[in-house]
Every structure is written in structure tokens, then in C-alpha cells.
Design an enzyme around this catalytic site. Structure first.
Site, PDB file in Angstrom:
ATOM      1  N   ASN A  84      -9.867 -13.634   3.570  1.00 24.71           N
ATOM      2  CA  ASN A  84      -9.999 -13.244   4.967  1.00 24.71           C
ATOM      3  C   ASN A  84     -11.404 -12.714   5.188  1.00 24.71           C
ATOM      4  O   ASN A  84     -11.856 -11.829   4.465  1.00 24.71           O
ATOM      5  CB  ASN A  84      -8.965 -12.170   5.323  1.00 24.71           C
ATOM      6  CG  ASN A  84      -7.543 -12.674   5.154  1.00 24.71           C
ATOM      7  OD1 ASN A  84      -7.225 -13.792   5.544  1.00 24.71           O
ATOM      8  ND2 ASN A  84      -6.695 -11.858   4.553  1.00 24.71           N
ATOM      9  N   HIS A  97     -12.991 -10.626  -1.686  1.00 23.35           N
ATOM     10  CA  HIS A  97     -11.832 -10.817  -2.562  1.00 23.35           C
ATOM     11  C   HIS A  97     -11.114 -12.098  -2.192  1.00 23.35           C
ATOM     12  O   HIS A  97     -11.088 -12.501  -1.034  1.00 23.35           O
ATOM     13  CB  HIS A  97     -10.877  -9.620  -2.495  1.00 23.35           C
ATOM     14  CG  HIS A  97     -10.427  -9.247  -1.118  1.00 23.35           C
ATOM     15  ND1 HIS A  97     -11.200  -8.504  -0.258  1.00 23.35           N
ATOM     16  CD2 HIS A  97      -9.282  -9.518  -0.439  1.00 23.35           C
ATOM     17  CE1 HIS A  97     -10.552  -8.334   0.882  1.00 23.35           C
ATOM     18  NE2 HIS A  97      -9.379  -8.949   0.801  1.00 23.35           N
TER      19      HIS A  97
HETATM   20  P1  5GP Z   1      -7.488  -8.280   3.250  1.00 25.09           P
HETATM   21  O1  5GP Z   1      -6.544  -7.952   4.376  1.00 25.09           O
HETATM   22  O2  5GP Z   1      -8.760  -7.465   3.345  1.00 25.09           O
HETATM   23  O3  5GP Z   1      -7.736  -9.738   3.055  1.00 25.09           O
HETATM   24  O4  5GP Z   1      -6.733  -7.863   1.926  1.00 25.09           O
HETATM   25  C1  5GP Z   1      -6.808  -6.610   1.344  1.00 25.09           C
HETATM   26  C2  5GP Z   1      -5.688  -6.538   0.349  1.00 25.09           C
HETATM   27  O5  5GP Z   1      -5.926  -5.469  -0.521  1.00 25.09           O
HETATM   28  C3  5GP Z   1      -4.312  -6.303   0.979  1.00 25.09           C
HETATM   29  O6  5GP Z   1      -3.445  -7.367   0.594  1.00 25.09           O
HETATM   30  C4  5GP Z   1      -3.870  -4.959   0.400  1.00 25.09           C
HETATM   31  O7  5GP Z   1      -2.498  -4.920   0.113  1.00 25.09           O
HETATM   32  C5  5GP Z   1      -4.725  -4.840  -0.846  1.00 25.09           C
HETATM   33  N1  5GP Z   1      -5.059  -3.475  -1.209  1.00 25.09           N
HETATM   34  C6  5GP Z   1      -5.622  -2.530  -0.391  1.00 25.09           C
HETATM   35  N2  5GP Z   1      -5.837  -1.396  -1.072  1.00 25.09           N
HETATM   36  C7  5GP Z   1      -5.406  -1.621  -2.345  1.00 25.09           C
HETATM   37  C8  5GP Z   1      -5.387  -0.804  -3.524  1.00 25.09           C
HETATM   38  O8  5GP Z   1      -5.789   0.348  -3.542  1.00 25.09           O
HETATM   39  N3  5GP Z   1      -4.861  -1.367  -4.655  1.00 25.09           N
HETATM   40  C9  5GP Z   1      -4.423  -2.663  -4.672  1.00 25.09           C
HETATM   41  N4  5GP Z   1      -3.936  -3.114  -5.849  1.00 25.09           N
HETATM   42  N5  5GP Z   1      -4.439  -3.458  -3.584  1.00 25.09           N
HETATM   43  C10 5GP Z   1      -4.931  -2.944  -2.428  1.00 25.09           C
END
Ligand code: 5GP
Length: 103
Positions: A84, A97
């Protein structure tokens, strides 16, 4: 330092599934599929928009290790790779990521 930089540095605990000198992979804390892994560069890049000719080697490396991670997680029937980028995509963590979603 981004939350994911702290995770890669071991300052915030995570469930590691893969690590090398350039890349760290760990289980998503809020899984959206039976297998949900995040793969990140250890060096900070904010998002896909921050990929340049100077830093793209790590992105190639991430895609080299994704099949290894998927095989280790037994994703033999296939999986999705998602990144994303920015507000309209719902990016919540501003450290590049790639989500691996399978199972
Ligand atoms: P985005 O929405 O930015 O593409 O994805 C961020 C992802 O990071 C989400 O799926 C969320 O669950 C994950 N996430 C956020 N904070 C943490 C964390 O502290 N530990 C882990 N393992 N995952 C996280």
C-alpha cells in the site's frame, strides 16, 4: 525512527520469519489471511514512492527472498504480494513493506 525500523532493530518485539543483512520479515500483528507476513528493508524507505535507482537493489532482494519465505510457510498453492502506497491506498506505516498473504 519508524516503528518498522525499531522492529528490524529488535527494539520492538516481533515474530521473525526471515532476516538477513538487508531485509527483515515478520508476522503481521493483525493478520488479514491465515498467513500474513510483512517484508521490509532494514534501511528506511518511506513507501513505493521512495524507491529510486540508488536504493532499488534492496527491493530486488526483497523479491528474491519472498519465494523462500513463502516456501518456508508452505504457501504451495500461491499467495498475494501487496504494498500500500500513500493515503488513498490506506498505508498506515510509513516504512516500505510488502504484505505476503496466503493460506
Ligand atoms: P499498511 O496498512 O501500512 O499497508 O500495513 C501496515 C501493517 O502493519 C498492518 O497490516 C498492521 O497490522 C501491521 N502492523 C502495524 N504495527 C505493527 C506492529 O507493531 N507489529 C506487527 N507485527 N505488525 C504491525
Amino acid at each position: 525512527m519508524s516503528i518498522f525500523s525499531k522492529i528490524a532493530a529488535g527494539e520492538i518485539p516481533s515474530e521473525k520469519v526471515y532476516s538477513d543483512e538487508k531485509v527483515y520479515a515478520f508476522k503481521d500483528i493483525n493478520p488479514q489471511a491465515p498467513t500474513h507476513i510483512l517484508v521490509i528493508p532494514k534501511a528506511h524507505i518511506p513507501s513505493v514512492d521512495g524507491i529510486t535507482a540508488e536504493n532499488s537493489a534492496v527491493v530486488a532482494h526483497i523479491f528474491e527472498v519472498i519465494p523462500t519465505i513463502a516456501a518456508a510457510e508452505n504457501l504451495t498453492n500461491g499467495y498475494r504480494v501487496v504494498s500500500n502506497c500513500g493515503q488513498d491506498a490506506g498505508q498506515t506505516v510509513h516504512h516500505l513493506h510488502f504484505h505476503i498473504l496466503g493460506g
